[in-house]
Enzyme design. Sequence first.
Site, PDB file in Angstrom:
ATOM      1  N   GLN A 172      17.594 -20.085  12.957  1.00 59.82           N
ATOM      2  CA  GLN A 172      18.672 -19.507  13.457  1.00 59.82           C
ATOM      3  C   GLN A 172      18.482 -19.698  15.111  1.00 59.82           C
ATOM      4  OE1 GLN A 172      20.417 -15.906  11.959  1.00 59.82           O
ATOM      5  NE2 GLN A 172      21.838 -15.754  13.399  1.00 59.82           N
ATOM      6  N   ASP A 173      17.546 -18.990  15.601  1.00 58.93           N
ATOM      7  CA  ASP A 173      17.348 -18.893  17.062  1.00 58.93           C
ATOM      8  C   ASP A 173      15.947 -18.604  17.575  1.00 58.93           C
ATOM      9  OD1 ASP A 173      17.563 -16.191  16.668  1.00 58.93           O
ATOM     10  OD2 ASP A 173      18.651 -15.791  18.529  1.00 58.93           O
TER      11      ASP A 173
END
Length: 330
Positions: A172-173
């Site tokens: 995701q990040d």
Amino acid sequence: MASSTPKTLMDFFQPAKRLKASPSSSSFPAVSVAGGSRDLGSVANSPPRVTVTTSVADDSSGLTPEQIARAEFNKFVAKSKRNLAVCSERVTKAKSEGNCYVPLSELLVEESWLKALPGEFHKPYAKSLSDFLEREIITDSKSPLIYPPQHLIFNALNTTPFDRVKTVIIGQDPYHGPGQAMGLSFSVPEGEKLPSSLLNIFKELHKDVGCSIPRHGNLQKWAVQGVLLLNAVLTVRSKQPNSHAKKGWEQFTDAVIQSISQQKEGVVFLLWGRYAQEKSKLIDATKHHILTAAHPSGLSANRGFFDCRHFSRANQLLEEMGIPPIDWQL
């Protein structure tokens, strides 16, 4: 931690010896990967340990399949080191000139990706993203509050060339704690505590393919072999997860996924959790393989990640296509 300079991959391997070619062979024998060893070095860990089913050498090169695999791995290690050095030099040069920010277009240096993503940095969203990051970095110039460091923002692409990609793992990040993010999804530098998601990945690897659980979480050995460790968002503000979401990164990494889907065939995508699985709409399932499971986080690993057997399944699919499998052991 020892104070001596750590060895790199190149220190562990001598140049491949030339062998006399066999007149009876016209192609490489099949190889299978098992086990491995670990070493952080400055870029990656040791190359896959290859078990050769026959010792016949290739007529044209005079090298055994094991020597060929080792040489190819070392070649891509060296290439990733060169790419990293270029990025580091550009950041250092900018700082010496009083600039805190290096444009994104100067930090993606792997030529195969520049060819696969023509004109991407000239699109309006990319300009807006670059302006946003410049403001963030200049504002926080007195402390490293944006992760990963600038020279590692495109580490996934600079380490795994486009034509080398055979497996994709989408995160995701980046990790938002100091020293954790290194530009590869789920990966942390050696010496950093293993995040729970990564520890669960290692537990599943152990159960699935028998890999021993490593003491470090540096996944660059996977990346050099062709595992694209891609976060959907490539930067984050310190201690603020998802702080750089919806700023343009998703559009860029969607373009990365689409370029793989459209320009390649037979890539194995490992999509863990709902966020990653939403990316399946970008992938042509008639050309590629999509494996889905729960996210390996501590909250969801017991709800479908454990026992997913994605690592053995990915290698099975690769071998069925005649592609060398991944040595997952770190």
